[in-house]
Design a protein around this motif. Structure first.
Motif, PDB file in Angstrom:
ATOM      1  N   GLU A 265       0.820  -1.206   0.000  1.00 21.48           N
ATOM      2  CA  GLU A 265       0.000   0.000   0.000  1.00 21.48           C
ATOM      3  C   GLU A 265       0.858   1.262   0.000  1.00 21.48           C
ATOM      4  N   THR A 266       1.964   1.207   0.730  1.00 18.36           N
ATOM      5  CA  THR A 266       2.815   2.385   0.898  1.00 18.36           C
ATOM      6  C   THR A 266       4.278   1.974   0.865  1.00 18.36           C
ATOM      7  N   VAL A 267       5.093   2.732   0.153  1.00 18.73           N
ATOM      8  CA  VAL A 267       6.546   2.530   0.155  1.00 18.73           C
ATOM      9  C   VAL A 267       7.195   3.728   0.835  1.00 18.73           C
ATOM     10  N   ARG A 268       7.941   3.486   1.875  1.00 17.84           N
ATOM     11  CA  ARG A 268       8.757   4.533   2.489  1.00 17.84           C
ATOM     12  C   ARG A 268      10.098   4.528   1.757  1.00 17.84           C
ATOM     13  N   TYR A 269      10.537   5.676   1.291  1.00 17.24           N
ATOM     14  CA  TYR A 269      11.776   5.686   0.512  1.00 17.24           C
ATOM     15  C   TYR A 269      12.556   6.966   0.762  1.00 17.24           C
ATOM     16  N   MET A 295      25.240  -0.698  -1.528  1.00 13.26           N
ATOM     17  CA  MET A 295      25.932   0.415  -2.182  1.00 13.26           C
ATOM     18  C   MET A 295      27.288  -0.023  -2.723  1.00 13.26           C
ATOM     19  N   SER A 296      28.026  -0.808  -1.935  1.00 18.91           N
ATOM     20  CA  SER A 296      29.367  -1.226  -2.361  1.00 18.91           C
ATOM     21  C   SER A 296      29.321  -2.115  -3.597  1.00 18.91           C
ATOM     22  N   GLN A 297      28.174  -2.769  -3.834  1.00 15.13           N
ATOM     23  CA  GLN A 297      28.038  -3.633  -5.000  1.00 15.13           C
ATOM     24  C   GLN A 297      27.283  -2.948  -6.146  1.00 15.13           C
ATOM     25  N   GLY A 298      27.163  -1.623  -6.036  1.00 17.06           N
ATOM     26  CA  GLY A 298      26.658  -0.835  -7.154  1.00 17.06           C
ATOM     27  C   GLY A 298      25.162  -0.787  -7.323  1.00 17.06           C
ATOM     28  N   ALA A 299      24.394  -1.080  -6.259  1.00 17.02           N
ATOM     29  CA  ALA A 299      22.941  -1.067  -6.384  1.00 17.02           C
ATOM     30  C   ALA A 299      22.416   0.356  -6.554  1.00 17.02           C
ATOM     31  N   ASP A 300      21.472   0.526  -7.469  1.00  7.04           N
ATOM     32  CA  ASP A 300      20.768   1.807  -7.625  1.00  7.04           C
ATOM     33  C   ASP A 300      19.631   1.906  -6.618  1.00  7.04           C
ATOM     34  N   VAL A 301      19.049   0.749  -6.268  1.00  4.34           N
ATOM     35  CA  VAL A 301      17.919   0.684  -5.333  1.00  4.34           C
ATOM     36  C   VAL A 301      18.160  -0.467  -4.368  1.00  4.34           C
ATOM     37  N   TYR A 302      17.852  -0.234  -3.084  1.00  3.60           N
ATOM     38  CA  TYR A 302      17.887  -1.314  -2.098  1.00  3.60           C
ATOM     39  C   TYR A 302      16.517  -1.405  -1.445  1.00  3.60           C
ATOM     40  N   ILE A 303      15.905  -2.597  -1.521  1.00  2.50           N
ATOM     41  CA  ILE A 303      14.550  -2.837  -1.020  1.00  2.50           C
ATOM     42  C   ILE A 303      14.613  -3.776   0.172  1.00  2.50           C
ATOM     43  N   THR A 304      13.987  -3.386   1.268  1.00  4.68           N
ATOM     44  CA  THR A 304      13.917  -4.246   2.448  1.00  4.68           C
ATOM     45  C   THR A 304      12.737  -3.796   3.306  1.00  4.68           C
ATOM     46  N   GLY A 305      12.737  -4.186   4.586  1.00  9.22           N
ATOM     47  CA  GLY A 305      11.683  -3.787   5.507  1.00  9.22           C
ATOM     48  C   GLY A 305      12.271  -3.332   6.824  1.00  9.22           C
ATOM     49  N   ASP A 306      11.433  -2.734   7.664  1.00  8.16           N
ATOM     50  CA  ASP A 306      11.797  -2.367   9.034  1.00  8.16           C
ATOM     51  C   ASP A 306      12.948  -1.368   9.122  1.00  8.16           C
ATOM     52  N   MET A 307      13.050  -0.440   8.177  1.00  9.99           N
ATOM     53  CA  MET A 307      14.107   0.570   8.255  1.00  9.99           C
ATOM     54  C   MET A 307      13.701   1.670   9.226  1.00  9.99           C
ATOM     55  N   LYS A 308      14.650   2.101  10.047  1.00 14.77           N
ATOM     56  CA  LYS A 308      14.406   3.180  10.994  1.00 14.77           C
ATOM     57  C   LYS A 308      14.643   4.529  10.316  1.00 14.77           C
ATOM     58  N   ASP A 323      11.595   0.955   1.794  1.00 20.31           N
ATOM     59  CA  ASP A 323      11.067   0.076   2.842  1.00 20.31           C
ATOM     60  C   ASP A 323       9.649  -0.309   2.449  1.00 20.31           C
ATOM     61  N   ILE A 324       9.459  -1.583   2.095  1.00 22.45           N
ATOM     62  CA  ILE A 324       8.134  -2.033   1.653  1.00 22.45           C
ATOM     63  C   ILE A 324       7.375  -2.749   2.770  1.00 22.45           C
ATOM     64  N   GLY A 325       7.987  -2.890   3.936  1.00 18.59           N
ATOM     65  CA  GLY A 325       7.340  -3.579   5.050  1.00 18.59           C
ATOM     66  C   GLY A 325       7.857  -4.995   5.218  1.00 18.59           C
ATOM     67  N   HIS A 326       7.915  -5.437   6.451  1.00 18.36           N
ATOM     68  CA  HIS A 326       8.448  -6.771   6.762  1.00 18.36           C
ATOM     69  C   HIS A 326       7.568  -7.875   6.171  1.00 18.36           C
ATOM     70  N   TYR A 327       6.303  -7.841   6.518  1.00 16.64           N
ATOM     71  CA  TYR A 327       5.376  -8.869   6.025  1.00 16.64           C
ATOM     72  C   TYR A 327       5.293  -8.858   4.503  1.00 16.64           C
ATOM     73  N   GLU A 328       5.188  -7.664   3.946  1.00 17.55           N
ATOM     74  CA  GLU A 328       5.021  -7.546   2.495  1.00 17.55           C
ATOM     75  C   GLU A 328       6.196  -8.157   1.736  1.00 17.55           C
ATOM     76  N   SER A 329       7.386  -8.066   2.303  1.00 20.34           N
ATOM     77  CA  SER A 329       8.568  -8.579   1.602  1.00 20.34           C
ATOM     78  C   SER A 329       8.683 -10.099   1.662  1.00 20.34           C
ATOM     79  N   GLU A 330       7.966 -10.724   2.608  1.00 16.91           N
ATOM     80  CA  GLU A 330       8.189 -12.150   2.814  1.00 16.91           C
ATOM     81  C   GLU A 330       6.949 -13.033   2.645  1.00 16.91           C
ATOM     82  N   HIS A 331       5.791 -12.452   2.412  1.00 16.95           N
ATOM     83  CA  HIS A 331       4.590 -13.296   2.432  1.00 16.95           C
ATOM     84  C   HIS A 331       4.530 -14.265   1.260  1.00 16.95           C
ATOM     85  N   TYR A 332       5.348 -14.066   0.236  1.00  8.95           N
ATOM     86  CA  TYR A 332       5.380 -15.020  -0.876  1.00  8.95           C
ATOM     87  C   TYR A 332       6.178 -16.281  -0.549  1.00  8.95           C
TER      88      TYR A 332
END
Length: 363
Positions: A265-269, A295-308, A323-332
């Protein structure tokens, strides 16, 4: 099928030795020899999911997150964990989880995330360190194939999509049998020269003892010479997070695809969206600690959950953090369980829990 038939299939895909030291993956409640009537798949074990299993006649629940991280001193219904354990025991329901072992497995949680975004050239972001061992053994030439096979049958010599991997080099072994020796070749009191093969195989440290035992059992010598060497190189086939490529595209459009792919529903970025992105890093669950690696491996975007809040600061010009959310990243992860069980038995009753929902809501 029995419970152990299903758990063995899952652990062949995501061995328990891959889990983090703090984790508690595996059997939580139940008996491995119980017959399974039906399986319910979920991300978290909640009370309503146990009730659904009872109603639907499923006597096994498989989740990604463990119900229990620490031991229960009492089961008196004070917490939802205590109530679930009591109800599961009363109704003969097995509860099993595959957590960070499934996170770190090749084809596991993070690879499923990459699949949802159609990423290419996907590799592990943070390979496990210090888990590899090399077994070196010296074998008479005529027994070399038998000893190598014994170690590989004990799960040594696996490298990505290959097995029976070994290095072999011919040489000559020297020894003198002493009194009370029973040499396979040579005579007591005389120096013997035996054409030998040096065999080297890689093995995970958790399987090293099993491979050594198999080697000793197959080796013809009374006193085989062998070494176990600890390796510093990481295991690029096991670890947390992934990094790979997508077709170059507008950053805003890419984040919209992320929202659709993970039902977010919401992406924090943070970071500049007025750019083109193609190199993507991801880690399911709570993965803020791997921002530097991304960053050290040249990523343009890093996606995860639970970022402060402060995790987003300081690198806005270098990378887009999402930050797409903890549950959202793993429910698959449920889809992985489903595929494993269906491959084991296509006609078996297995389904996704209908009562499952994200415990975090958005207004």
């Amino acid at each position: 099928m029995k419970v152990k038939d299903i758990t063995n299939a899952i652990e062949a895909y995501a061995p328990l030795y891959l889990q983090e030291s703090w984790d508690n993956a595996g059997m939580q409640v139940g008996n491995p020899d119980s017959e399974v009537k039906g399986v319910l798949l979920c991300t978290d074990v909640r009370e309503e999911i146990v009730d659904e299993a009872i109603e639907r006649g499923a006597n096994m629940i498989i989740s990604h997150h463990p119900l229990l991280f620490r031991g229960l001193k009492k089961i008196v219904g004070r917490t939802y964990q205590e109530r679930i354990v009591a109800k599961a025991i009363k109704h003969d329901i097995t509860i099993y989880c595959a957590h960070t072992n499934m996170d770190s497995a090749q084809g596991g949680v993070n690879f499923k995330m990459a699949e949802k975004l159609e990423m290419k050239n996907v590799q592990v972001l943070d390979p496990q360190q210090g888990t590899q061992r090399k077994i070196v053994v010296f074998v008479p030439i005529e027994a070399a194939e038998m000893v190598e096979k014994a170690m590989c049958d004990a799960d040594a010599g696996r490298l990505g999509n290959y097995d029976r991997c070994s290095y072999q080099m011919k040489g000559e072994g020297h020894y003198r049998p002493l009194d009370n020796a029973e040499p396979w070749a040579g005579k007591v009191g005389e120096i013997h020269h035996e054409p030998e093969v040096r065999i080297e195989v890689l093995v995970n440290k958790a399987l090293c003892g099993k491979a050594v035992a198999a080697m000793l059992n197959a080796h013809p010598y009374e006193e085989p010479a062998f070494d176990i060497i600890t390796l510093e190189n990481g295991d690029k086939y096991a670890g947390l997070g992934v990094i790979g490529n997508v077709e170059p595209q507008d950053a805003r459009e890419f984040l919209e695809k992320v929202k659709h792919a993970f039902e977010v529903e919401t992406v924090r970025y943070s970071g500049n969206l007025d750019r083109t992105v193609s190199r993507i890093a991801m880690c399911g669950g709570a993965g803020a600690e791997f921002t530097g690696l991304a960053m050290s491996q040249g990523a343009d975007v890093y996606i995860t959950g639970d970022m402060k809040y402060h995790d987003f600061q300081g690198n806005e010009d270098r990378i887009i953090l999402a930050d797409i959310g903890h549950y959202e990243s793993e429910h698959y992860t449920k889809e992985i369980f489903y595929d494993i069980i269906q491959k084991k038995n296509p006609n078996f009753a297995v389904d996704f829990a209908k009562s499952e929902k994200n415990q975090v809501n958005y207004l």
